[in-house]
Design a protein around this motif. Structure first.
Motif, PDB file in Angstrom:
ATOM      1  N   GLU A   7       0.861  -1.180   0.000  1.00 38.10           N
ATOM      2  CA  GLU A   7       0.000   0.000   0.000  1.00 38.10           C
ATOM      3  C   GLU A   7       0.903   1.236   0.000  1.00 38.10           C
ATOM      4  O   GLU A   7       1.897   1.302   0.742  1.00 38.10           O
ATOM      5  N   TYR A   8       0.542   2.232  -0.832  1.00 38.20           N
ATOM      6  CA  TYR A   8       1.276   3.496  -0.863  1.00 38.20           C
ATOM      7  C   TYR A   8       0.395   4.604  -0.296  1.00 38.20           C
ATOM      8  O   TYR A   8      -0.792   4.690  -0.605  1.00 38.20           O
ATOM      9  N   LYS A  17      -4.869   3.157   9.991  1.00 35.93           N
ATOM     10  CA  LYS A  17      -5.297   2.109  10.933  1.00 35.93           C
ATOM     11  C   LYS A  17      -6.099   1.038  10.207  1.00 35.93           C
ATOM     12  O   LYS A  17      -5.992  -0.158  10.517  1.00 35.93           O
ATOM     13  N   ARG A  18      -6.928   1.440   9.240  1.00 37.37           N
ATOM     14  CA  ARG A  18      -7.734   0.481   8.479  1.00 37.37           C
ATOM     15  C   ARG A  18      -6.851  -0.419   7.623  1.00 37.37           C
ATOM     16  O   ARG A  18      -7.085  -1.623   7.528  1.00 37.37           O
ATOM     17  N   GLU A  19      -5.849   0.185   6.973  1.00 41.83           N
ATOM     18  CA  GLU A  19      -4.959  -0.606   6.118  1.00 41.83           C
ATOM     19  C   GLU A  19      -4.233  -1.658   6.957  1.00 41.83           C
ATOM     20  O   GLU A  19      -4.102  -2.817   6.541  1.00 41.83           O
ATOM     21  N   TYR A 107     -11.728  -5.513   8.947  1.00 43.03           N
ATOM     22  CA  TYR A 107     -11.359  -5.170   7.577  1.00 43.03           C
ATOM     23  C   TYR A 107     -10.522  -6.289   6.964  1.00 43.03           C
ATOM     24  O   TYR A 107      -9.783  -6.993   7.661  1.00 43.03           O
ATOM     25  N   VAL A 108     -10.655  -6.437   5.650  1.00 44.41           N
ATOM     26  CA  VAL A 108      -9.843  -7.404   4.913  1.00 44.41           C
ATOM     27  C   VAL A 108      -9.270  -6.707   3.683  1.00 44.41           C
ATOM     28  O   VAL A 108      -9.782  -5.688   3.221  1.00 44.41           O
ATOM     29  N   ARG A 109      -8.220  -7.293   3.171  1.00 44.00           N
ATOM     30  CA  ARG A 109      -7.573  -6.755   1.981  1.00 44.00           C
ATOM     31  C   ARG A 109      -8.109  -7.471   0.749  1.00 44.00           C
ATOM     32  O   ARG A 109      -8.128  -8.717   0.689  1.00 44.00           O
ATOM     33  N   SER A 112      -5.941  -4.351  -4.115  1.00 47.53           N
ATOM     34  CA  SER A 112      -5.346  -3.080  -3.679  1.00 47.53           C
ATOM     35  C   SER A 112      -6.265  -2.274  -2.775  1.00 47.53           C
ATOM     36  O   SER A 112      -5.956  -1.139  -2.423  1.00 47.53           O
ATOM     37  N   LEU A 113      -7.402  -2.851  -2.395  1.00 46.00           N
ATOM     38  CA  LEU A 113      -8.364  -2.132  -1.561  1.00 46.00           C
ATOM     39  C   LEU A 113      -8.503  -2.776  -0.183  1.00 46.00           C
ATOM     40  O   LEU A 113      -8.417  -4.004  -0.049  1.00 46.00           O
ATOM     41  N   THR A 114      -8.744  -1.948   0.797  1.00 46.83           N
ATOM     42  CA  THR A 114      -9.067  -2.433   2.141  1.00 46.83           C
ATOM     43  C   THR A 114     -10.550  -2.193   2.363  1.00 46.83           C
ATOM     44  O   THR A 114     -11.029  -1.056   2.271  1.00 46.83           O
ATOM     45  N   GLU A 115     -11.301  -3.260   2.633  1.00 49.61           N
ATOM     46  CA  GLU A 115     -12.756  -3.183   2.685  1.00 49.61           C
ATOM     47  C   GLU A 115     -13.286  -3.798   3.975  1.00 49.61           C
ATOM     48  O   GLU A 115     -12.651  -4.672   4.568  1.00 49.61           O
ATOM     49  N   PRO A 116     -14.505  -3.361   4.404  1.00 51.04           N
ATOM     50  CA  PRO A 116     -15.148  -4.019   5.551  1.00 51.04           C
ATOM     51  C   PRO A 116     -15.395  -5.491   5.220  1.00 51.04           C
ATOM     52  O   PRO A 116     -15.801  -5.825   4.101  1.00 51.04           O
TER      53      PRO A 116
END
Length: 448
Positions: A7-8, A17-19, A107-109, A112-116
């Motif tokens: 992740e950038y 924190k979510r990432e 949250y899960v990856r 390239s996105l972090t989602e609920p």
């Protein structure tokens, strides 16, 4: 490119924190690079040494406070890396949840996105987790001593043979977390606090902290709480005196042992016992295990979170049959025909047992230790200083201030105060004045 493990971020914000939460629930080590544009992958911002260390402190605080289970040792900050880098190692105790004020999010990856996380994803994380196998995992501390546990085995007339204790070692022959909890080096502690009021926390009168083997903590807490579990006597016209403890000892014992046996040891919080004038609260860290609800537990269902810990407690007779603790607590109140019932509460991060004081009368000021009943032929008295005065008068026709000083080992001022309170409550009658003043039981009140 950004993906499942990279992740950038151009700036350091709370959104990171979510990432981190998403990477904790992943399967591979992941990296977050700061000051980098996610399209060009070029460094667009440099951070000073002071900023980097500030970020490091903040992330370290997050690891221990905002994630459940704790993410300590799973998040590493490379302050000297260019670009600034946060390394996240996936945890084994999934799902890792992010605590945000009064809410908890998973949250899960997803590339390239972090989602609920969806309900199905959460179930998969639970299945992947070893959440309920904490006591079987290898202890981080392998230099352990078992002085207190050996004494318990000696008292039970059993040989201390660690290899015979279920789950004492893991499959690699290392000390397990079960061994850690039973050892003198156990890092988990407990606290007891005594408050003078039924409502306010600012009326703290005494507090203790207990460490060491969970067997040692249980024994010492039970001894300390027992000293503060007053016996109250009902004095009537009959020669016998009826004694009743504020709290059934069985309820205290079962509630305390349950708190140690079924708490979540993934939470570093302490087992807390708070004693108020009208109740005892026993709070253990972690939610109810196995998805149980309060209704399930009260109906008799059980799901041991720490199987080997429960086995050890049962082996040394700390517990009887599995799953009977709540029933014993309820039965202990029913046996004394109490109209007050214990209560169980549970949340996402705690389980609380509330044991009501069966002798407590709400309309009596908390600083008055003498409890008069509505029945004019009887009176209830705590068997403390006042009870000692009453006991003296059961064998003597009168009592004087000097007698009270001697019985209670107090000065004349304190003795006068206690005698005056008994007179004000109508329990004693004052006779004479000056140096010849004495006191006797009020025969009318006591129906004698």
């Amino acid at each position: 490119m950004e993906g499942q493990t990279i992740e950038y971020k151009e700036d350091f914000t709370d959104k990171i924190k979510r990432e981190i939460a998403g990477f904790l629930n992943g399967k591979e080590k992941a990296y977050i690079y700061l000051g980098v544009n996610d399209d060009t992958r070029m460094i667009v911002k440099n951070f000073s040494g002071e900023e980097r260390h500030s970020f490091e402190e903040k992330i370290s605080n997050w690891a221990s406070t905002v994630y459940y289970p704790s993410a300590v040792n799973l998040i590493k900050v490379h302050t000297d890396n260019d670009p600034f880098c946060i390394e996240v190692t996936p945890g084994k105790l999934t799902p890792y949840q992010l605590k945000d004020k009064s809410h908890v999010h998973t949250y899960v990856r997803n590339n390239s996105l972090t989602e609920p996380a969806s309900p199905e994803s959460v179930k998969k994380l639970i299945n992947r987790s070893k959440l309920d196998l904490f006591d079987e995992q290898a202890s981080d501390i392998q230099q352990l001593n078992f002085g207190y546990l050996k004494n318990e085995f000696n008292k039970a007339q059993k040989d201390f043979m660690p290899e015979k204790i279920s789950g004492f070692f893991n499959k690699d022959k290392k000390y397990s977390n079960t061994a850690l909890l039973l050892s003198d080096e156990s890092p988990y502690l407990s606290t007891v606090a005594i408050f003078g009021s039924k409502k306010t926390l600012d009326s703290l009168e005494d507090s203790r902290r207990f460490t060491g083997s969970i067997f040692q903590q249980i024994d010492q807490i039970l001894e300390y709480v027992d000293l503060n579990n007053h016996t109250r006597s009902k004095i009537t016209g009959n020669p016998q005196r009826r004694d009743k403890r504020d709290f059934p000892p069985v309820a205290i014992r079962e509630g305390l042992i349950n708190a140690f046996a079924h708490r979540s040891y993934l939470d570093n919080g302490a087992v807390q016992i708070k004693i108020y004038s009208d109740r005892i609260e026993i709070l253990s860290p972690g939610s109810l295990p196995g998805g149980l609800t309060v209704k399930d537990v009260l109906a008799g269902r059980n799901y041991p979170r720490n199987h080997n810990v429960v086995y050890a407690l049962r082996f040394l007779k700390y517990v009887e049959d599995l799953g009977t603790g709540i029933d014993r607590i309820k039965d202990s109140y029913e046996l004394i025909n109490s109209n007050k019932k214990p209560k169980l509460e549970a949340g996402e991060n705690f389980v609380k047992l509330i044991l009501p004081n069966q002798n407590y009368i709400s309309d009596v000021p908390s600083n008055v230790n003498i409890l008069s009943t509505n029945n004019p032929s009887s009176v209830e008295i705590i068997v403390d200083d006042y009870g000692k005065i009453i006991d003296f008068l059961k064998d003597h026709p009168t009592i004087r201030r000097k007698d009270v000083e001697k019985i209670l080992s107090v000065k004349n001022t304190q003795a006068n105060k206690k005698l005056k309170k008994l007179v004000d409550k109508g329990i004693l009658t004052k006779i004479g004045s000056g140096s010849k003043t004495s006191y006797q039981l009020n025969r009318k009140t006591l129906n004698k």
